[in-house]
Design an enzyme around this catalytic site. Structure first.
Site, short mmCIF file in Angstrom:
data_model
loop_
_atom_site.label_atom_id
_atom_site.label_comp_id
_atom_site.label_asym_id
_atom_site.label_seq_id
_atom_site.Cartn_x
_atom_site.Cartn_y
_atom_site.Cartn_z
CG ASP A 184 -27.94 -2.54 -23.49
OD1 ASP A 184 -26.93 -2.75 -24.18
OD2 ASP A 184 -29.04 -2.19 -23.98
CE1 TYR A 223 -32.97 0.74 -27.03
CE2 TYR A 223 -31.56 0.35 -25.12
CZ TYR A 223 -32.03 -0.04 -26.35
OH TYR A 223 -31.56 -1.19 -26.90
CG HIS A 262 -29.48 1.20 -31.65
ND1 HIS A 262 -30.00 2.03 -30.69
CD2 HIS A 262 -30.16 0.04 -31.52
CE1 HIS A 262 -30.95 1.40 -30.02
NE2 HIS A 262 -31.07 0.18 -30.51
CE LYS A 287 -27.85 -1.34 -27.55
NZ LYS A 287 -28.36 -0.92 -26.23
#
Length: 318
Positions: free
Chosen positions: A52, A57, A120, A87
């Site tokens: 994931d 990120y 997200h 996302k």
């Protein structure tokens, strides 16, 4: 490569089954590329096949490099053995930006497709940001219809095998379902013994939307998480009686609720321990004790974006 065989779940509208335990790649503070890459390679060797990530990120590129390295080393024979989730970030949550944003993530990942593409957060930012919190004037309500049409286009173009949501309330999921040609396969949300999400889980079950739990151990050692789970006396006592770790009890509890789990550890031993939850079960009295634990949400959008009116309204939705 020897590793734990992880069961999978069939998702609505997704062309590929998803392993029920995944490895999260979000870290705080962000790990450098080599550290993240090495941890992902360790995870593949341990048996993880679901990874994931997210544009926000900053871990898409290390994950892409790790996948390429795993193929070179023969740890996996084909990219198809992996299930990759990324996302759509809020800065690109506008109809015309969604396909380009997905393609940008694919370029970062060095992949032709992802297996799951999620919105997200249920909010839009009018600018690309480098830090949070943000100014109130760049926050906008999400154009649910337009954004979901963009997500559906990603699926129809073959850029992703499935599309879904993250951090969406019952109310926001209902909005998506009311206009969707392709229904959301899943909703990835914070869930653990101290934030059990009973109402949201019941709603999603009734609507055929799978739940994936993030922060199943409370996101300890991050700026938004805490140690309430890893230092819970109730969970520790259950763990001691069962010969397990507190973390394993928390993860097993989530697994028994019928959800999938995204757990994050770059520690080799904990990575393996997090997979050792499949061949035993909690007792009914354990489940009863866990059901009585006090509930509190760990991650609010306001803690990221700032306590603006729109954000507070979204956080208040169930």
């Amino acid at each position: 490569m020897a590793g734990v065989a992880i069961p999978s779940v069939i998702l609505k509208g997704c062309d590929k089954a998803m392993p029920l335990i995944g490895m999260g790649t979000s870290s705080y503070p962000p790990a450098d590329t080599e550290t993240a890459k090495a941890a992902i390679l360790e995870a593949i060797q341990a048996g993880y096949r679901h990874f994931d990530t997210a544009f926000a990120y900053g871990s898409e590129k290390p994950l892409g490099e790790a996948i390429a390295e795993a193929l070179r080393l023969g740890l996996i024979q084909s990219r198809d053995e992996l299930f990759i989730t990324t996302k759509l970030w809020a800065s690109f949550a506008e109809r015309t930006q969604i396909v380009p944003a997905c393609k940008m993530s694919l370029k970062n990942l060095q992949l032709e497709y992802v297996d799951m593409y999620l919105i997200h957060w249920p909010v839009r930012l009018t600018e690309v940001i480098s830090r949070t919190p943000v100014a109130a004037e760049i926050l906008r309500p999400l154009d649910v219809k337009g954004v979901w049409e963009g997500m559906e286009e990603c699926k129809n173009l073959g850029l992703t095998k499935g599309i879904g949501l993250s951090n969406f309330s019952c109310k926001k999921i209902e909005e998506v379902l009311s206009i969707a040609k392709i229904p959301p396969a899943l909703n990835q949300v914070e869930m653990n013994p101290l934030w059990q999400q009973r109402q949201l889980r019941e709603f999603c079950r009734a609507k055929g939307v799978h739940i994936t739990a993030y922060s199943p151990l409370g996101a300890n050692n991050t700026k938004w998480g805490d140690n309430r789970i890893v230092e819970s006396d109730v969970l520790a006592n259950i763990a001691k009686a069962r010969g397990k770790t507190t973390a394993q009890v928390a993860l097993r509890w989530a697994q028994e609720q019928g959800v999938s789990i995204v757990t994050k550890s770059f520690n080799k031993e904990r990575m393996k321990q997090n997979l050792q939850i499949l061949d035993w079960a909690l007792h009914s009295e354990d489940l009863e004790k866990i059901s009585q634990l006090p509930q509190r949400k760990g991650l609010n959008l306001a803690s990221i974006m700032g306590p603006h009116q729109l954000v507070l309204e979204l956080d208040a939705e169930v």
